[in-house]
Design an enzyme around this catalytic site. Structure first.
Site, short mmCIF file in Angstrom:
data_model
loop_
_atom_site.label_atom_id
_atom_site.label_comp_id
_atom_site.label_asym_id
_atom_site.label_seq_id
_atom_site.Cartn_x
_atom_site.Cartn_y
_atom_site.Cartn_z
N ARG A 86 0.83 -1.22 0.00
CA ARG A 86 0.00 0.00 0.00
C ARG A 86 0.86 1.27 0.00
O ARG A 86 0.55 2.25 0.66
CB ARG A 86 -0.94 0.05 1.22
CG ARG A 86 -1.95 -1.08 1.27
CD ARG A 86 -2.96 -0.96 0.13
NE ARG A 86 -4.10 -1.83 0.33
CZ ARG A 86 -4.14 -3.13 0.02
NH1 ARG A 86 -3.08 -3.70 -0.52
NH2 ARG A 86 -5.23 -3.83 0.23
N SER A 103 -10.45 -0.44 3.07
CA SER A 103 -9.73 -0.61 4.34
C SER A 103 -9.28 0.76 4.84
O SER A 103 -8.61 1.48 4.11
CB SER A 103 -8.48 -1.47 4.15
OG SER A 103 -8.83 -2.75 3.70
N GLU A 117 -4.94 4.40 6.04
CA GLU A 117 -4.62 4.06 4.65
C GLU A 117 -5.06 5.16 3.66
O GLU A 117 -4.25 5.63 2.87
CB GLU A 117 -5.25 2.70 4.32
CG GLU A 117 -4.44 1.90 3.32
CD GLU A 117 -4.69 2.38 1.93
OE1 GLU A 117 -3.74 2.86 1.30
OE2 GLU A 117 -5.85 2.32 1.49
#
Ligand code: EPU
Length: 354
Positions: free
Chosen positions: A174, A253, A348
């Site tokens: 990520r 997420s 995130e």
């Protein structure tokens, strides 16, 4: 042609559905128009903020910026060529504005392997390298060859178009240089991908493997390419766990799965033998969803925001809330996880403040 709208509402352009207005919303039809967009922003003394599908951003308020959207174009399959060195490999160029899910459907229906595990991820192709999108044991980095785009002028250097090799983009879990040292400096205009005609399903996830086996039996008579079938199973899996942003606002997420040292993991496992954990490059990766779930947050509501009742890693907005509400809930979760497990969660989606 560059299309400009002043004081544009962004509520429909972010999947968290927060209210925000942009000084200007500008749509570019092709990369060659980017210099015109940047000249316009300069004339307005405003920064440019490139926006993809808005599925990984948290708008905190109005954006004093020229928000740039790149118009989707049909995929030019004539540009798609078979590698001369590796005849089973297919090289494909994808414009930044192209919808990621459409790309997965197009390529898997043609029988190409590479993107099938990444089905149903929202957003546009151009945003995919920024957080190196990933799911079910596969990430964009596995097929990305190069990123095309436009460097903004800086420190006496003129703006220029460039092609960056994927290996130079710092792609990690990520993460990429587009979120780090290149943030705000490079506008992605297209991706170059390498897909494969050869059967190479990646079925490390037990859930995926089991569902695929059932589906294959059911569909023996149907002549569907294997990558398309895998994409369909991934789609079903995601639908069973993750809320559809069109029905319940969310940004996927909300936290990354934390990576801790092997030593800390061993200590935690003594106390919590069931903790889902996976080997990672610099230690051990834990399932943030499990940690949050253990702290009792699944299904929690705080006014107009909450934690999804099927997947504790997804924060949701039921309407009329603000980024402040969501960040307060995120902070509550982060502190609870920290004090119970001594593990620091990291957000995130990108917090946008311009
Ligand atoms: N779990 C719980 N409670 C929950 C949800 C999950 O205890 O509420 C447990 C599960 O039982 C499992 C573990 O947590 O043992 C991991 O759950 P899951 O397999 O659902 O995946 P995840 O680690 O929560 C990651 C990605 C997802 C991706 C899935 C599948 C991140 C931050 N998230 O989630 O990506 O779809 O794996 O590969 O890495 C996204 O980035 O937006 C996203 C949805």
């Amino acid at each position: 042609m560059v299309h400009k709208t002043a004081n544009a509402q962004l509520d429909q352009l972010n999947t968290l559905g927060f209210t925000a207005q942009a000084s200007w919303l500008v749509t570019a039809e092709k990369p060659e128009e980017l210099p015109e967009v940047f000249d316009f922003a300069l004339s307005q003394a405003l920064p440019v903020f490139p926006l993809g599908g808005g599925s990984n951003v948290i708008f905190q308020g109005n954006l004093e910026a020229v928000v740039l959207q790149q118009k989707p174009h049909a995929l030019d399959w004539s540009e798609n060529r078979v590698s001369e060195l590796l005849p089973n490999e297919v090289l494909l160029r994808v414009p930044a504005g192209y919808a990621w899910q459409q790309l997965v459907l197009d390529t898997t229906n043609k029988g190409y392997f590479g993107l099938e595990n990444l089905a149903l991820i929202p957003g546009q192709a151009g945003a995919a390298p920024i957080q190196n999108i990933g799911a079910y044991g596969v990430e964009l980095a596995d097929s990305l060859q190069a990123v095309e785009g436009y460097w903004l002028p800086e420190k006496g250097q003129p703006a220029k178009f460039d092609i960056l090799a994927a290996k130079d983009c710092g792609l990690g879990y990520r993460d990429s240089r587009f979120k780090q040292d290149w943030k705000g400096r490079f506008v992605i205009t297209a991706l170059q991908l390498q897909l494969s005609k050869q059967a190479e399903p990646r079925l490390n996830y037990a859930d995926l493997k089991a569902r695929l086996a059932i589906k294959k039996q059911q569909l023996e008579a149907v002549n569907q390419p294997l990558p398309a079938l895998i994409a369909e199973v991934v789609t079903e899996l995601r639908r069973s766990k993750l809320p559809d942003p069109a029905k319940l606002a969310n940004a996927g997420s909300f936290f990354k799965n934390p990576v801790i040292s092997k030593q800390q993991a061993e200590e935690l496992l003594k106390l919590y033998p069931d903790i889902p954990h996976y080997p990672a490059t610099n230690g051990c990766k834990l399932a943030a969803a499990w940690l949050i779930d253990q702290c009792g947050f699944k299904g929690t509501k705080r006014g107009n925001v909450g934690v999804h009742d099927q997947q504790a890693l997804v924060l949701v907005h039921t309407g009329g809330g603000t980024a402040k509400d969501l960040l307060a809930l995120a902070e509550e979760i982060t502190s609870a996880v920290k004090s119970r497990f001594n593990v620091q969660l990291e957000r995130e989606p990108e917090l946008v403040a311009v």
